[in-house]
Enzyme design. Structure first.
Site, PDB file in Angstrom:
ATOM      1  N   ASP A  77       0.543   3.638   2.283  1.00  0.00           N
ATOM      2  CA  ASP A  77       0.289   4.192   3.613  1.00  0.00           C
ATOM      3  C   ASP A  77      -0.856   5.209   3.508  1.00  0.00           C
ATOM      4  O   ASP A  77      -1.904   4.851   2.964  1.00  0.00           O
ATOM      5  CB  ASP A  77       1.578   4.778   4.209  1.00  0.00           C
ATOM      6  CG  ASP A  77       1.493   4.886   5.712  1.00  0.00           C
ATOM      7  OD1 ASP A  77       0.883   4.009   6.340  1.00  0.00           O
ATOM      8  OD2 ASP A  77       2.005   5.871   6.267  1.00  0.00           O
TER       9      ASP A  77
ATOM     10  N   ASP B  42       0.850  -1.203   0.000  1.00  0.00           N
ATOM     11  CA  ASP B  42       0.000   0.000   0.000  1.00  0.00           C
ATOM     12  C   ASP B  42       0.880   1.246   0.000  1.00  0.00           C
ATOM     13  O   ASP B  42       2.087   1.168   0.190  1.00  0.00           O
ATOM     14  CB  ASP B  42      -0.870  -0.015   1.263  1.00  0.00           C
ATOM     15  CG  ASP B  42      -0.014  -0.061   2.526  1.00  0.00           C
ATOM     16  OD1 ASP B  42       0.394   0.990   3.009  1.00  0.00           O
ATOM     17  OD2 ASP B  42       0.293  -1.170   3.019  1.00  0.00           O
TER      18      ASP B  42
END
Ligand SMILES: CSC[C@H]1O[C@H](OP(=O)(O)O)[C@H](O)[C@@H]1O
Ligand SMILES: Nc1ncnc2[nH]cnc12
Length: 297
Positions: free
Chosen positions: A216, A214
């Site tokens: 974040d 991801d």
């Protein structure tokens, strides 16, 4: 290990989120290893890969029972050392702090910033004090092997990068995420510290494969990270992570002399407590981790 006597390595693999087993291991058996530091996350899985001894530990336990703060990092590293492990490959899910490290990318990190604060971080302490160097926290020899295998498998991989270790279990605020980017960090996770510090104290070579799941919460074009998103990307990554392990372990199997990077002699100049001032109980607990340097003193 004496530099003059090459020894067959035993490769430890710490499986992170989404990696609770590895396929293709022969003569596989799960066995509990007791330690003077308490319980490791799970039993250790012993076996071989193309004739090379391998010991696997699911970092959070099978079923992902333990949070990053609740992990007994000392017991995990001590158990691996007691099991004869010489080299640790740490597999970890991470958030990306850089545009050019998208989900699905692998980063062979070479530096850490430790922002954790609620964990036991050393085997040493009152009655036996030691200070090891963490200037180069990752074994370059293991990093080389990981990079070679990742490139041979055509994985999207970057060599080098700084891993920011946060306490968690909550994910970061946007302000924190932007701060870590401003510090020049590449990826963020919750587990590689104090793991890397303890591996160094235990004189084990250590390297991390950080698997990006991801962005974040800093990226304007992406939703802030959720467990759902991490798990989704992890399911896609897990087969490639296992393929990397199956490729790299056999490449590390030849008998080798002491690590040129010095990892397996990290305690040579680290102990500062005078032999007469040492606490015998702590020294006894250090039998696996530091027996090489303490047994004479
Ligand atoms: C499930 S998302 C957060 C979790 O994943 C990472 O664990 P690991 O390094 O063991 O793969 C991260 O550090 C958090 O513990
Ligand atoms: N964004 C993130 N922050 C901390 N740990 C993570 N593990 C996976 N993604 C993460």
């Amino acid at each position: 290990m004496s530099a003059a006597e090459p020894r067959r390595p035993v490769i430890g693999v710490i499986g992170g989120s989404g990696l609770y087993d590895i396929e293709g291991i022969e003569d596989k058996r799960w066995e509990r290893v007791a330690t003077p530091w308490g319980e490791a996350s799970d039993e250790l899985m012993f076996g071989t890969l193309e004739g090379v001894s391998v010991v696997f530990l699911p970092r959070h336990g099978r079923g992902h029972k333990l949070s990053p703060t609740d992990l007994n990092y000392r017991a995990n590293i001590d158990a691996l050392k007691r099991a004869g492990v010489t080299d640790i490959l740490s597999m970890s899910a991470v958030g990306s702090l850089r545009e050019d490290l998208p989900p699905g990318h692998f980063v062979i990190v070479d530096q850490f910033i430790d922002r954790t604060f609620a964990r036991a971080k050393s085997f040493f302490g009152a009655g036996c004090v030691a200070h090891v160097s963490m200037a180069e926290p990752v074994c370059a020899r293991l990093g080389d092997a990981l990079e070679r295998s990742a490139r041979a498998l055509d994985l999207p991989v970057t060599r080098g990068g700084t891993y920011l270790a946060m306490e968690g279990p909550q994910f970061s605020t946007k302000a924190e995420s932007h701060l870590y980017r401003a510090w020049g960090c590449s990826v963020i996770g919750m587990t590689n510290m104090p793991e890397a510090k303890l591996a160094r104290e235990a004189e084990l070579c250590y390297a991390t494969v950080a698997m990006v799941t991801d962005y974040d919460c800093w990226h304007e074009d992406h939703e802030a990270v959720t467990v759902e998103q991490v798990v989704k990307v992890l399911l896609g990554n897990a087969d490639r992570a296992r393929a990397l392990v199956r490729a790299v372990v056999p490449s590390l199997g030849a008998a080798r002399p002491a690590c040129a990077a010095g990892c397996d002699h990290a305690l040579d100049h680290a102990l500062i407590t005078a032999p007469a001032a040492r606490d015998p109980d702590l020294v006894a607990r250090l039998d696996a981790v530091a027996g090489r340097v303490l047994s004479g003193g």
